[in-house]
Design a protein around this motif. Structure first.
Motif, short mmCIF file in Angstrom:
data_model
loop_
_atom_site.label_atom_id
_atom_site.label_comp_id
_atom_site.label_asym_id
_atom_site.label_seq_id
_atom_site.Cartn_x
_atom_site.Cartn_y
_atom_site.Cartn_z
N LEU A 307 51.04 50.54 40.82
CA LEU A 307 50.17 49.47 41.34
C LEU A 307 49.70 48.54 40.23
CD1 LEU A 307 47.98 51.36 43.98
CD2 LEU A 307 49.94 49.85 44.41
N SER A 308 49.56 49.07 39.01
CA SER A 308 49.10 48.24 37.89
C SER A 308 50.20 47.32 37.37
CB SER A 308 48.58 49.12 36.75
OG SER A 308 49.64 49.69 36.00
N THR A 309 51.44 47.49 37.84
CA THR A 309 52.54 46.63 37.41
C THR A 309 52.91 45.61 38.48
OG1 THR A 309 54.32 48.08 38.22
CG2 THR A 309 53.48 48.51 36.00
N ILE A 310 52.05 45.45 39.48
CA ILE A 310 52.21 44.42 40.50
C ILE A 310 51.21 43.32 40.19
CG2 ILE A 310 52.08 43.96 42.98
CD1 ILE A 310 52.72 46.92 43.43
N PHE A 311 51.64 42.06 40.25
CA PHE A 311 50.83 40.97 39.69
C PHE A 311 50.56 39.82 40.65
CE2 PHE A 311 53.48 42.55 36.01
CZ PHE A 311 52.49 43.35 35.46
N PRO A 312 50.16 40.07 41.90
CA PRO A 312 49.82 38.95 42.77
C PRO A 312 48.52 38.28 42.32
CG PRO A 312 49.24 41.00 43.83
CD PRO A 312 49.95 41.37 42.56
N GLU A 313 48.21 37.17 42.94
CA GLU A 313 47.00 36.42 42.57
C GLU A 313 45.73 37.24 42.81
OE1 GLU A 313 46.93 32.88 41.32
OE2 GLU A 313 48.85 33.76 40.78
N VAL A 314 45.76 38.12 43.80
CA VAL A 314 44.72 39.13 43.98
C VAL A 314 45.44 40.47 44.13
CG1 VAL A 314 42.77 39.94 45.35
CG2 VAL A 314 43.21 37.48 45.17
N ARG A 315 45.03 41.45 43.37
CA ARG A 315 45.72 42.75 43.36
C ARG A 315 44.82 43.81 43.99
NH1 ARG A 315 48.46 44.47 37.88
NH2 ARG A 315 46.34 44.52 37.04
N LEU A 316 45.41 44.60 44.88
CA LEU A 316 44.70 45.68 45.53
C LEU A 316 45.02 47.00 44.86
CD1 LEU A 316 43.01 46.89 47.87
CD2 LEU A 316 45.12 46.91 49.24
N LYS A 317 43.98 47.70 44.43
CA LYS A 317 44.10 49.10 44.03
C LYS A 317 43.04 49.83 44.85
CE LYS A 317 45.36 48.11 39.20
NZ LYS A 317 44.88 48.30 37.82
N ARG A 318 42.13 50.53 44.19
CA ARG A 318 40.97 51.06 44.92
C ARG A 318 39.82 50.05 44.87
NH1 ARG A 318 40.86 57.47 43.16
NH2 ARG A 318 41.86 58.21 45.06
N PHE A 319 40.12 48.88 44.45
CA PHE A 319 39.22 47.73 44.41
C PHE A 319 40.12 46.51 44.39
CE2 PHE A 319 39.69 49.83 40.28
CZ PHE A 319 40.37 48.86 39.56
N LEU A 320 39.54 45.34 44.42
CA LEU A 320 40.30 44.08 44.38
C LEU A 320 40.13 43.42 43.02
CD1 LEU A 320 39.36 42.77 47.93
CD2 LEU A 320 41.67 43.38 47.17
N GLU A 321 41.25 42.99 42.45
CA GLU A 321 41.26 42.33 41.14
C GLU A 321 41.54 40.85 41.34
OE1 GLU A 321 44.17 44.17 38.65
OE2 GLU A 321 43.12 46.08 38.58
N MET A 322 40.62 40.01 40.87
CA MET A 322 40.75 38.56 40.98
C MET A 322 41.43 38.05 39.72
SD MET A 322 39.22 39.08 43.71
CE MET A 322 39.33 37.44 44.39
N ARG A 323 42.65 37.49 39.86
CA ARG A 323 43.53 37.32 38.70
C ARG A 323 43.88 35.87 38.38
NH1 ARG A 323 46.66 41.07 36.90
NH2 ARG A 323 48.50 39.72 37.04
N GLY A 324 43.12 34.90 38.86
CA GLY A 324 43.57 33.52 38.76
C GLY A 324 43.08 32.69 37.59
N ALA A 325 42.24 33.24 36.72
CA ALA A 325 41.53 32.39 35.74
C ALA A 325 42.06 32.52 34.33
CB ALA A 325 40.03 32.73 35.75
N ASP A 326 42.10 31.40 33.62
CA ASP A 326 42.36 31.40 32.18
C ASP A 326 41.18 32.00 31.44
OD1 ASP A 326 44.64 29.99 32.81
OD2 ASP A 326 44.04 28.13 31.79
N SER A 327 41.47 32.65 30.32
CA SER A 327 40.40 33.06 29.42
C SER A 327 39.73 31.82 28.84
CB SER A 327 40.95 33.95 28.32
OG SER A 327 39.89 34.60 27.64
#
Length: 456
Positions: A307-327
């Motif tokens: 699951l950690s090697t899947i990279f959609p714009e929002v990733r579902l694990k046991r929580f939701l990861e918001m992945r759209g922002a530049d540092s």
């Protein structure tokens, strides 16, 4: 990604995979905020990249941080590749090109998140400065070529480096030359997950536009405001993107598991060894029929790592990861979790955010996502600009933070951390656009001043 999982409990059915994710459901009183951010290390004397080995390298930095913090080392064989706080849950890890990542502990408020960030940056500076190192807050590497960028000694990255050129043109750029900030947030039920996933996917391009901060590549403007986001458009489209199926009737934990099972694997880890199974099916591992590892059966850690090697714009694990922002700068790192917490952790704001986006078609969402890396807040969806939508979303987020009413010791609620991107929306100009103005003005068409102005 902070650290690979090590739970060797066997897992043999799709129902168990679904159940593992569903165990992430928690009551609202236990909702937490986990913020992750990456930053580029560089040599202060000449703005060159930092190799792993050597007396002033990444290894020395990790060893210094280990001595300062007392955190447990994360090892790969004899090689230190990260640190883990066994008491608080935070971790420090290395991305492929040496990007130094803090995976923050699960915290209750944005105030705590921001305190954690400031403490981390102070600790990093204490160790890095005597080594002659600094850290840069941009979404993509502004100066170094791919060939000049160092490679970190992690087995999973070796496998990914070999595989990426087979499935897209920008995978190595993603690995070695991008840097992000993300926030991990909780859900209370399957229905809550579905609504949050849909709102997050729809508004992720809006976050990308607000936080756009990667306009330079190899010393010059690259034609984009968020090159990091553009790179993701052709990294590996089997495991990235906007997940249109999430908006279809019947979306559920099981539907996401079906999607994840169809995403090709990278590796299976046994002990310290990464077995290269790139392109293979997790379904085969589940059935004990993986060609590269005949008879080997799936474990909980295999599923968590996959699951950690899947990279959609929002990733579902046991929580939701918001992945759209530049540092970006410190204030922006605090603003990103503020934006999403305000939308997600107040029901009225979440419902209103869904009302804002629910009329968009999959084609409209995709066009917006494709346009934002170049056009930023000027990109359009329907008859509205991304800036119009951003202003609405920020108003909802601000209302959600106000309703949460989590105050710091000065009596301020969490809206103070949203202020930097509220200003972006008021001015209609991202940090990337400001940097391009500086490049063409006081910086004298050089990116090197970025290593001063955007250093932590």
């Amino acid at each position: 990604m902070a650290r690979d999982q090590t739970d060797a409990q066997p897992i043999s059915s799709k129902d168990e995979l679904v159940g593992w994710i569903a165990e992430g459901c928690r009551p609202e009183s236990e909702f937490r905020i986990g913020t992750e951010h990456e930053k580029f290390p560089f040599r202060l004397k000449d703005y060159s990249p930092v190799a792993y080995d050597g007396p002033h390298g990444i290894r020395a930095l990790l060893e210094g941080m280990r001595g300062l913090l007392g955190w447990e080392p994360i090892m790969e064989g004899e090689t230190i590749i990260g640190l883990y706080d066994v008491t608080g849950g935070g971790a420090i890890s290395l991305e492929p090109g040496g990007q130094f990542e803090l995976s923050g502990a699960p915290l209750e408020t944005i105030h705590q998140t921001c305190s954690e960030l400031h403490a981390h940056l102070a600790q990093v500076r204490e160790i890095a400065q005597p080594l002659g190192l600094g850290f840069l807050g941009l979404g993509s590497s502004p100066k170094w070529t791919l060939a000049e960028t160092p490679v970190m000694p992690k087995g999973r990255y070796d496998i990914m480096t070999r595989y990426m050129p087979k499935v897209g043109s920008r995978g190595l750029d993603m690995m070695y030359r991008t840097s992000t900030v993300q926030v991990n947030l909780d859900f209370s039920s399957e229905a809550d997950m579905v609504k949050k996933l849909r709102v997050g996917l729809a508004l992720q391009p809006i976050a990308t536009a607000l936080f756009a901060n990667s306009p330079f590549t190899e010393g010059r403007p690259n034609g984009f405001l968020s090159m990091r986001s553009e790179i993701w458009r052709d990294t590996d489209n089997n495991r990235a993107g906007m997940l249109p199926f999430a908006f279809e009737a019947g979306m559920s934990f099981e539907r996401y598991v079906d999607y994840a099972l169809d995403v090709p694997m990278y590796f299976v880890k046994r002990g310290d060894r990464y077995h290269d199974v790139a392109g293979a099916s997790f379904r085969d591992l589940l059935a004990g029929k993986l060609e590269a590892l005949p008879g080997e059966r799936a474990t909980v850690s295999d599923w968590a790592n996959h699951l950690s090697t899947i990279f959609p714009e929002v990733r579902l694990k046991r929580f939701l990861e918001m992945r759209g922002a530049d540092s970006g700068p410190t204030s922006r790192i605090c603003a990103l979790p503020s934006f999403w917490v305000g939308l997600y952790y107040n029901q009225a704001s979440l419902d209103a955010a869904w009302d804002l986006v629910k009329g968009w078609s999959a084609e409209e969402r995709q066009r917006l996502r494709d346009a934002v890396p170049r056009e930023g807040l000027a990109a359009r969806i329907g008859n509205r600009t991304a800036l119009d939508v951003a202003r609405d979303a920020l108003a909802l987020s601000s209302a959600g933070l106000e309703a949460r009413d989590r105050k710091n010791s000065f009596g301020d609620d969490e809206r103070i951390h949203l202020a930097p991107i509220v200003r972006v929306a008021e001015e209609g100009k991202s940090l990337a656009e400001t940097l391009l103005e500086k490049f063409n003005g006081p910086w004298g068409r050089s990116v090197e001043p970025a290593f001063e102005e955007l250093a932590y």
